[in-house]
Design an enzyme around this catalytic site. Structure first.
Site, mmCIF file in Angstrom:
data_model
loop_
_atom_site.group_PDB
_atom_site.id
_atom_site.type_symbol
_atom_site.label_atom_id
_atom_site.label_comp_id
_atom_site.label_asym_id
_atom_site.label_seq_id
_atom_site.Cartn_x
_atom_site.Cartn_y
_atom_site.Cartn_z
ATOM 1 N N VAL A 38 4.151 -1.557 1.976
ATOM 2 C CA VAL A 38 3.572 -2.886 2.176
ATOM 3 C C VAL A 38 3.775 -3.267 3.635
ATOM 4 O O VAL A 38 4.895 -3.185 4.165
ATOM 5 C CB VAL A 38 4.234 -3.939 1.260
ATOM 6 C CG1 VAL A 38 3.639 -5.320 1.531
ATOM 7 C CG2 VAL A 38 4.056 -3.569 -0.211
ATOM 8 N N ASP B 117 8.470 -3.968 -15.504
ATOM 9 C CA ASP B 117 9.284 -3.619 -14.332
ATOM 10 C C ASP B 117 9.974 -4.854 -13.759
ATOM 11 O O ASP B 117 9.940 -5.097 -12.544
ATOM 12 C CB ASP B 117 8.407 -2.948 -13.269
ATOM 13 C CG ASP B 117 9.220 -2.125 -12.266
ATOM 14 O OD1 ASP B 117 10.388 -1.817 -12.563
ATOM 15 O OD2 ASP B 117 8.681 -1.797 -11.196
ATOM 16 N N LEU C 127 7.001 -4.158 5.547
ATOM 17 C CA LEU C 127 7.794 -5.073 4.733
ATOM 18 C C LEU C 127 8.582 -4.345 3.649
ATOM 19 O O LEU C 127 9.616 -4.833 3.191
ATOM 20 C CB LEU C 127 6.884 -6.122 4.083
ATOM 21 C CG LEU C 127 6.139 -7.053 5.033
ATOM 22 C CD1 LEU C 127 5.162 -7.936 4.255
ATOM 23 C CD2 LEU C 127 7.111 -7.924 5.824
ATOM 24 N N GLY C 128 8.075 -3.209 3.201
ATOM 25 C CA GLY C 128 8.748 -2.456 2.154
ATOM 26 C C GLY C 128 8.012 -1.164 1.875
ATOM 27 O O GLY C 128 6.860 -0.976 2.294
ATOM 28 N N GLY D 250 7.936 2.492 -1.036
ATOM 29 C CA GLY D 250 8.380 3.092 -2.287
ATOM 30 C C GLY D 250 7.531 4.308 -2.596
ATOM 31 O O GLY D 250 6.766 4.784 -1.740
ATOM 32 N N TYR E 56 4.987 4.452 -4.386
ATOM 33 C CA TYR E 56 3.580 4.075 -4.425
ATOM 34 C C TYR E 56 2.929 4.140 -3.049
ATOM 35 O O TYR E 56 1.721 4.328 -2.908
ATOM 36 C CB TYR E 56 3.452 2.639 -4.951
ATOM 37 C CG TYR E 56 4.205 1.634 -4.095
ATOM 38 C CD1 TYR E 56 3.617 1.068 -2.966
ATOM 39 C CD2 TYR E 56 5.513 1.281 -4.400
ATOM 40 C CE1 TYR E 56 4.310 0.172 -2.175
ATOM 41 C CE2 TYR E 56 6.208 0.383 -3.621
ATOM 42 C CZ TYR E 56 5.616 -0.168 -2.508
ATOM 43 O OH TYR E 56 6.313 -1.044 -1.709
ATOM 44 N N GLY E 57 3.719 3.934 -1.985
ATOM 45 C CA GLY E 57 3.179 3.785 -0.642
ATOM 46 C C GLY E 57 4.023 2.794 0.127
ATOM 47 O O GLY E 57 5.258 2.873 0.113
#
Length: 310
Positions: A47, A153, A39-40, A42, A44-45
């Site tokens: 989704v 954010d 799904l996405g 970044g 961070y990792g």
């Protein structure tokens, strides 16, 4: 912040962090979930859309790489998300958190997409959709701020949508969230949403984080989704558009309204002047926008069309 809210921050959250750290099972994703698609992603990792094999329901699994994420950082985001999800305008986080050899993972409800996906460059969103977003987000921010928390954010990518008309939107991603009063460092880069007091930080400096950071970002977000472009690249003295705005904000009788603000009504400009105050101590709270939702925000050329809208 009253005593009960302080106790929520200082005691309840710490207890949750401790409990979760001691009860974070090691499992294999494929034994419990069917991964459908990404799904996405970044820094961070990523989704992933996943099907829970036990309950048969779809959910979003947020994977955070262990080699880039400290366990404590993961626990704070998960626990904050779980606590805040009682609010209808904040993403619902399930009580599902676990780890694999390479990732920390937790589960959230599935949304249609994020607000950024709806935005049309140089056009933005219909005013009615923007107002729906403003009502829901102002409530979510008020909820966080009353609990003594700062999101840090606010941007379209972190506003999840559940329909194309923004009748239901939810705030998400609490990876940078912190208690109000926490001293934070400057970000790697300044986004258009970054408040001027944050932009002016030097490398060794730290800022006392307050809800006013979110209010500035909220104001920029509303401008952005109303117009389809940013009011400035960065809120610094080297940015011509920001400097023009700051001068006009300080004295609108002497300095001319910058061109990119000409599409707004008098009421909308008044609202923005309260949200986007260069002096952080003078910014309004998020619920101030509620005073303006019944007024037109953009100058309408077609008078008959305006009457139908309002």
């Amino acid at each position: 912040m009253n005593l009960n809210e302080k106790r929520w921050n200082d005691n309840y959250l710490e207890e949750m962090l401790l409990f979760t750290s001691k009860n974070l099972p090691m499992i294999k994703v494929e034994d419990n979930y069917v991964i459908v698609k990404e799904l996405g992603s970044g820094s961070y990792g990523h989704v992933l859309l996943a099907l829970n094999q036990t309950k048969g329901n779809l959910m979003a699994l947020k994977f955070m790489q262990k080699n880039r994420t400290d366990l404590h950082v993961f626990l704070i985001e998960y626990c904050l998300s779980l606590c805040l999800s009682t609010h209808p305008c904040i993403i619902d986080t399930f009580g599902i958190a676990f780890q694999t050899e390479r990732h920390y993972i937790f589960a959230q409800e599935l949304a249609h997409d994020n607000l950024f996906s709806l935005m049309k460059p140089q056009i933005g969103l219909p005013e009615i959709s923007v107002k729906r977003c403003s009502i829901q987000l102002s409530s979510a921010l008020e909820y966080m701020h009353k609990k003594g928390l700062v999101h840090r954010d606010i941007k379209p990518e972190n506003i999840l949508i559940f329909d194309q008309e923004c009748r239901k939107v939810k705030l998400t991603d609490f990876g940078l969230s912190c208690r109000a009063g926490t001293y934070v460092e400057s970000m790697p880069e300044n986004l258009p949403y970054t408040a001027p007091e944050m932009c002016s930080l030097g490398t060794p400096d730290k800022l006392n984080a307050q809800g006013s950071l979110d209010i500035w970002a909220f104001g920029v977000l509303l401008f952005c989704i109303l117009t389809g472009y940013f009011p400035w690249t960065s809120a610094i003295t080297a940015d011509k558009n920001f400097v023009q705005y700051a001068k006009w904000h300080k004295s609108s009788r002497i300095f001319r309204l910058p061109n990119q603000w000409n599409t707004f009504s008098t009421e909308a400009l008044e609202m923005f002047k309260k949200l986007l105050v260069p002096d952080a101590s003078k910014r309004c709270d998020s619920m101030e926008v509620m005073k303006y939702v019944k007024s037109p925000w953009k100058i309408c050329i077609n008078a008959n069309k305006c009457k139908k809208m309002y």
